[in-house]
Design an enzyme around this catalytic site. Structure first.
Site, PDB file in Angstrom:
ATOM      1  N   GLY A 235      41.861 116.393   4.764  1.00 49.89           N
ATOM      2  CA  GLY A 235      41.407 116.118   5.981  1.00 49.89           C
ATOM      3  C   GLY A 235      42.489 116.331   7.365  1.00 49.89           C
ATOM      4  CB  CYS A 236      42.292 116.911  10.783  1.00 53.39           C
ATOM      5  SG  CYS A 236      40.725 116.130  11.215  1.00 53.39           S
ATOM      6  CE1 TYR A 237      41.451 112.003  14.179  1.00 56.79           C
ATOM      7  CE2 TYR A 237      39.539 112.021  12.809  1.00 56.79           C
ATOM      8  CZ  TYR A 237      40.080 111.988  13.945  1.00 56.79           C
ATOM      9  OH  TYR A 237      39.275 112.127  15.092  1.00 56.79           O
TER      10      TYR A 237
ATOM     11  CB  THR B 169      47.144 116.378   7.514  1.00 56.80           C
ATOM     12  OG1 THR B 169      46.001 117.067   6.788  1.00 56.80           O
ATOM     13  CG2 THR B 169      48.382 117.037   7.833  1.00 56.80           C
TER      14      THR B 169
END
Length: 313
Positions: free
Chosen positions: A122-124, A126
């Site tokens: 996921g972006c967060y 990462t």
């Protein structure tokens, strides 16, 4: 691999799928598609999956599970089952899947390279994992440290409804959400950061298309030993010394969220006030780059035996 590899993006019309398709132009692969009117036809999807080397799933969690089950049924029937890269949250903490964060530690890139099932981070997570894991592994932060993670993302990661809301006149300037403290990214953050205590995670969306900052405040006296800001920075710098995409940068008095929009890089910083014994760790990235489509390309390149740097950041 012998010959040009083939890739099918199941869910290519979504934001992440479109980003992956665009980035795949920089790799020596052939992208195959199903005609729009047959994209939900199970028979057409199964036939396509049997004809390619990698299937990239850009689907909601339930649909990703169904698609992964279809690939498993192909294998059970003795067919030509493709390898899978899943962009949903369905398999990120599944022990039978490899977590697709190559910089996470020694051997992770090799695990991705050889796995048949890889989950895209996921972006967060990462940003959060990128900051926390090196400190926990170094013994500088206890696994049960009470961590708070604050984050702001561009609205492009929220799907069509959110994009339309923000691109209308009068769209929301700032949206704080996830206040039930049950955000779906928390399990992967906890596991891959090496934490035993579940962190408090407070995400938000700003009125800008792409970009992200993840920030983690720390009281230095609560860490192991007489830690300084320079010590934190040294641990992060050593951990990512060989990475082409993750860098540790000098801290300044402020940080703008969308500076890395359109790139696949991530910048880490330690903003410290040693006199106050306080610090804020920050990760800046593009939520659609290293936080989504860019990470997928990095994983696809590894899975196909291509150089991860085949596409410039």
């Amino acid at each position: 691999m012998d010959g040009q590899a083939t890739v099918f993006i199941d869910g290519e019309a979504g934001t992440t799928g479109l980003g992956i398709r665009e980035r795949l132009r920089g790799l020596p692969v052939t992208v195959r598609s199903i005609a729009a009117e047959h994209r939900k036809d199970p028979s057409a999807r199964r036939d396509m999956m049997e004809s390619v080397d990698i299937v990239v799933l850009c689907l909601p969690d339930a649909a990703s599970r169904d698609a992964a089950g279809m690939v498993e049924s192909i294998a059970r029937a003795g067919g030509r089952a493709p390898r899978i890269l899943d962009a949903s949250t369905a398999f990120r903490v599944d022990p039978d899947w490899v977590y697709g964060f190559p910089e996470m530690g020694q051997g992770q890139a090799d695990a991705i390279r050889t796995s048949r099932r890889v989950s895209n981070p996921g972006c967060y997570p990462t940003g959060a994992i990128g900051l926390l894991r090196p400190l926990v592994l170094a013994g500088m932060m206890s696994p049960d440290h009470p961590v708070t993670i604050n984050a702001v993302s561009g609205y492009s990661g929220g799907g069509r409804t959110m994009i339309e809301a923000h691109e209308r006149d009068g769209g929301p300037a700032f949206d704080l959400y996830g206040l039930t403290l049950e955000h779906k990214h928390v399990p992967e953050i906890t596991r891959y950061s090496g934490l035993s205590r579940v962190p408090v995670f407070v995400p938000s969306v700003g009125h800008f298309p792409q970009g992200m900052i993840v920030s983690i405040p720390l009281h230095l006296d609560m860490l192991a030993g007489p830690v300084t800001g320079a010590d934190l920075r040294a641990v992060l710098a050593a951990f990512y010394a060989e990475s082409d995409l993750v860098s540790v940068e000098d801290a300044g008095p402020g940080l703008i969220a969308d500076t890395l929009a359109g790139t696949d890089r991530m910048e880490l910083r330690v903003h410290a006030n040693d006199a106050r014994r306080q610090a804020v760790l920050t990760a800046r990235l593009d939520n659609l780059g290293k936080g989504a489509s860019g990470a997928a390309i990095q994983n696809i390149a590894l899975m196909l035996g291509l150089a991860p740097s085949a596409r410039p950041a």
